[in-house]
Design an enzyme around this catalytic site. Structure first.
Site, short mmCIF file in Angstrom:
data_model
loop_
_atom_site.label_atom_id
_atom_site.label_comp_id
_atom_site.label_asym_id
_atom_site.label_seq_id
_atom_site.Cartn_x
_atom_site.Cartn_y
_atom_site.Cartn_z
N CYS A 71 35.85 3.29 -2.34
CA CYS A 71 34.62 2.59 -2.11
C CYS A 71 33.89 3.03 -1.00
O CYS A 71 34.29 3.08 0.18
CB CYS A 71 34.85 0.94 -2.06
N TYR A 107 18.88 -10.01 -19.20
CA TYR A 107 19.62 -9.01 -18.68
C TYR A 107 19.04 -7.77 -19.49
O TYR A 107 18.85 -6.72 -18.84
CB TYR A 107 21.08 -9.03 -18.92
N ASP A 118 24.84 -7.36 -14.66
CA ASP A 118 25.81 -7.69 -15.77
C ASP A 118 27.08 -7.85 -15.04
O ASP A 118 27.19 -8.21 -13.84
CB ASP A 118 26.01 -6.22 -16.31
N GLU A 144 21.90 -0.36 -24.44
CA GLU A 144 22.13 -1.81 -23.99
C GLU A 144 22.65 -2.72 -25.00
O GLU A 144 23.68 -3.58 -24.82
CB GLU A 144 20.59 -2.28 -23.37
N CYS A 151 39.94 0.26 -3.74
CA CYS A 151 39.05 -0.06 -2.68
C CYS A 151 39.13 1.23 -1.64
O CYS A 151 37.94 1.34 -1.12
CB CYS A 151 39.49 -1.42 -1.91
#
Length: 290
Positions: A202, A119, A137, A36, A199
């Site tokens: 998706c 975060y 994020d 991270e 897309c």
């Protein structure tokens, strides 16, 4: 929450998730924490080799804390934003001092570590310990902006409304919530990308508010990409590279040849010293921090 979003995205993640070492079943909380820190503003492809070398050398917080912070800066290499290396070293030392060398599992204890913000605390609690926290994020914020709000990009700065939305979408079961968080993040990284979203691939295209609205173009404040060439940041990187590559402290002349603009070079060097990334020695030489 409705399964209209969760089930398709979780199923998509199960079939399409990248095989990353910090997601492996045997990944340690320390390995997740290191990932991270490294992944902040840095692509996965650049992080992977550095993460592997780091974990081989410092498989535990105690092993990193036992070495000078300058070695963390040296091992950070060209990941950029090297203050992250100092903060990670500071977190390792605090984990040893406060938690017996074990990464704490609670969001509160993680947030109290140096160098860890909201975060990172939420991400480590979720991904390492399967706790239920909203992990926001850049990728997640973009997915939720399009999916739920019908806009191409989220606000420049995170808002309370975004946090409330993310929390409202979390599955009640903590392990499922943790998997949902990483699944949405992965969807943003691989499909719902910033510039050329795919897309057609998706899993929730039918429920996407942005898609239903005809994919309206972003009409907010100008979005400016970050520049690097010729900046103080590039200059700082060049100076640090000289110190990383040197086994011993270096004379000022070795730094002078690393960047042609003397005014910018001195400004960058002063900033590196102020940030604790460079130690000016009494004999006039320079070194990574001890």
């Amino acid at each position: 929450m409705s399964t209209a979003y969760t089930d398709p995205i979780l199923d998509w993640y199960g079939a399409n998730a990248r095989d990353l070492p910090w997601r492996a079943p045997d990944a340690t909380p320390w390995g997740v924490l290191v990932s991270e820190f490294m992944l902040q503003q840095t692509p996965v492809a650049r992080v992977l080799p550095v993460w592997h070398r780091w974990m081989e050398r410092w498989p535990t917080p105690a092993s990193l804390a036992a070495e000078p912070s300058g070695e963390a800066v040296r091992a950070w290499g060209r990941l950029g934003y090297p203050r992250r290396a100092l903060r990670l070293h500071g977190s390792a030392a605090a984990i040893v001092e406060r938690h017996g060398g074990r990464v704490p599992s609670s969001h509160e204890d993680l947030l109290a570590l140096p160098g860890i913000g909201a975060y990172t605390a939420a991400a480590v609690a979720s991904f390492a310990f399967r706790r239920r926290h909203a992990v926001l994020d850049t990728n997640v914020r973009r997915v939720l902006a399009r999916l739920c709000s019908g806009v191409e990009y989220p606000p420049k700065s995170q808002t309370r409304a975004e946090v409330r939305l993310a929390e409202s979408l979390l599955p009640l079961d903590p392990p499922t919530a943790a998997r949902w968080s990483v699944a949405v993040m992965e969807l943003g990284a691989l499909v719902c990308t910033a510039r050329t979203p795919r897309c057609v691939d998706c899993p929730v295209i039918g429920q996407c508010a942005w898609q239903r609205a005809g994919r309206p173009a972003y009409d907010g404040p100008p979005r400016r990409g970050q520049t690097y060439a010729g900046t103080d940041r590039q200059c700082r990187g060049r100076l640090l590279a000289v110190l990383r590559d040197a086994e011993d402290p270096v004379d000022k002349g070795a730094l002078d040849v690393a960047w042609p603009d003397a005014v910018q070079r001195e400004r960058a060097l002063d900033a590196l010293i102020a940030d604790g990334l460079v130690d000016p020695l009494d004999d006039g030489r320079y070194a990574l921090p001890a």
